[in-house]
Design an enzyme around this catalytic site. Structure first.
Site, mmCIF file in Angstrom:
data_model
loop_
_atom_site.group_PDB
_atom_site.id
_atom_site.type_symbol
_atom_site.label_atom_id
_atom_site.label_comp_id
_atom_site.label_asym_id
_atom_site.label_seq_id
_atom_site.Cartn_x
_atom_site.Cartn_y
_atom_site.Cartn_z
ATOM 1 N N CYS A 1 23.449 -5.616 28.180
ATOM 2 C CA CYS A 1 24.391 -6.737 28.025
ATOM 3 C C CYS A 1 25.851 -6.335 28.259
ATOM 4 O O CYS A 1 26.608 -7.058 28.932
ATOM 5 C CB CYS A 1 24.232 -7.360 26.642
ATOM 6 S SG CYS A 1 24.032 -6.184 25.302
ATOM 7 N N HIS B 1 30.126 -10.017 23.098
ATOM 8 C CA HIS B 1 30.701 -8.688 23.257
ATOM 9 C C HIS B 1 32.022 -8.817 24.016
ATOM 10 O O HIS B 1 32.152 -9.632 24.929
ATOM 11 C CB HIS B 1 29.778 -7.788 24.079
ATOM 12 C CG HIS B 1 28.524 -7.354 23.376
ATOM 13 N ND1 HIS B 1 28.230 -7.643 22.066
ATOM 14 C CD2 HIS B 1 27.474 -6.605 23.832
ATOM 15 C CE1 HIS B 1 27.061 -7.099 21.743
ATOM 16 N NE2 HIS B 1 26.577 -6.479 22.801
HETATM 17 C C1 11C Z 1 23.618 -3.821 21.448
HETATM 18 N N1 11C Z 1 23.710 -3.875 23.859
HETATM 19 O O1 11C Z 1 24.572 -4.607 21.407
HETATM 20 C C2 11C Z 1 22.890 -3.560 22.728
HETATM 21 C C3 11C Z 1 21.589 -4.290 22.699
HETATM 22 O O2 11C Z 1 20.206 -2.003 26.589
HETATM 23 O O3 11C Z 1 19.411 -3.968 26.242
HETATM 24 C C4 11C Z 1 20.837 -4.266 23.999
HETATM 25 C C5 11C Z 1 20.469 -2.892 24.440
HETATM 26 C C6 11C Z 1 19.983 -2.950 25.849
HETATM 27 O O4 11C Z 1 23.192 -3.205 20.477
#
Ligand code: 11C
Ligand code: A2P
Length: 331
Positions: A129, A242
């Site tokens: 993400c 994010h």
């Molecule tokens: C998090 N981005 O915010 C991560 C979750 O590689 O799909 C997803 C982790 C991934 O913890």
């Protein structure tokens, strides 16, 4: 004949959003099958006004399924995606299990849609993400000015850890307000009223896996193996969306106006950037929204041909569920 679609992990944070994206985008499907663990079997979820019963995921779940959207974690994908592909389904997998497999396309539909066609193993991977959101801001600039390197810090919401991340933040805030003891289960430290400079596990070079995804997945998506990336991923007490602060260096001269102009007409990314009126994107602006927002665009004061910017996106949506549904739309 409209496709039969399955969601694996339908009851999770991303699975629920996949259902919503399919409904809101009026995805042309004939039938929807919802799969999760035995704990959820029998639960009912609503799709287009009708209740659908959640079934337990087994290796026999995929007969007749054309497209299987997976978001139940890497180990479930490792175990069940090959069964789905063997049964004739195209798998769109949100986990990191297959992303770096050379026979598995890693797709952001706005950036490399052509790679999604005819996947060799019947599996297409949805990128990380933070990587998707960062590349939504960087790809239009790469096209115009030639990206060379990225230095970035992320501010990642707790919903990135799934439903349990949200619960941990909620419970810790409630405990602190009530003067009770704070319990941390999901995160290595207290996340309420704090920030934690660790997302995912550490690797041998001192970076975390999440940080290395930005380099490795970024190179694959942009088709640019020389891309240099150095990243610090940070968990913040935000429920959703994010944010990423990026310094990007280019091979050709760039300034803020030229960068803003490069976003004109690009799908999925909007410029929200006017310091004179204190206009910049924040996580609450993108929650539940499809588009990523970019602002704070300015020339970097240290490096030549470099820009600083701030990009925000709903990581459950564009960072996961929406991106997967957009890939399904290409198919
Ligand atoms: C998090 N981005 O915010 C991560 C979750 O590689 O799909 C997803 C982790 C991934 O913890
Ligand atoms: P369940 O709700 O039945 O546990 P999140 O990322 O929000 O934690 O969600 C994880 C998703 O993956 C949920 O839908 C969860 O289903 C599903 N899941 C977890 N373990 C399994 C399993 N062993 N088999 C099938 N689905 C699973």
């Amino acid at each position: 004949n409209l496709p039969h679609v399955a969601i694996v992990g339908a009851t999770g944070a991303v699975g629920v959003e996949m259902l919503l994206c399919l409904e809101q985008r009026n995805f042309p499907l004939g039938k929807l099958t919802l799969l999760a663990s035995a704990r959820s079997a029998g639960k009912r979820m609503t799709f287009r006004g009708e209740e659908i019963e959640v079934k337990e995921l087994t290796h026999d779940s995929f007969a007749g399924i054309d497209i299987a959207l997976f978001s139940a974690g890497g180990s479930i994908s490792q175990e069940f995606a090959p069964s789905a592909a063997a049964a004739g389904a195209i798998v769109i997998d949100n986990s990191s299990a297959f992303r770096m497999d050379p026979d598995v396309p890693l797709v952001v539909p706005e950036i490399n849609p052509a790679t999604a066609k005819n996947p060799a193993r019947g599996i297409i991977a949805n990128p990380n993400c933070t990587t998707i959101i960062s590349l939504m801001a960087l790809a239009p600039l790469h096209e115009a000015f030639g990206l060379e390197s990225i230095i970035a810090s992320s501010y990642q919401a707790v919903s990135g850890s799934g439903a349990q991340g949200i619960i941990e933040l909620e419970q810790q805030v409630a405990a602190i307000v009530a003067g009770e003891e704070v319990v941390s289960k999901i995160y290595p430290r207290q996340i309420a009223f704090n920030v934690i400079p660790q997302v995912d596990v550490f690797t041998e070079n001192g970076y975390t896996k999440e940080e290395m995804k930005m380099q490795n997945e970024g190179r694959k998506i942009l088709g640019f193996p020389e891309l240099k990336v150095s990243c610090t991923c940070v968990r913040v007490p935000v429920y959703r969306s994010h944010s990423v602060s990026i310094t990007a260096k280019f091979s050709r001269p760039i300034d803020a106006d030229a960068a803003r102009a490069a976003y004109a007409g690009k799908p999925g990314i909007q410029v929200v950037d006017d310091p004179s009126t204190k206009l910049f994107p924040v996580p609450l602006d993108t929650t539940g929204k499809d588009d990523c927002l970019v602002g704070r665009i300015r020339k970097n004061l240290v490096l030549d041909n470099a820009l600083d910017l701030w990009v925000v996106g709903d990581q459950v949506r564009k960072g996961a569920a929406l991106n997967a549904v957009q890939i399904a739309e290409i198919l």
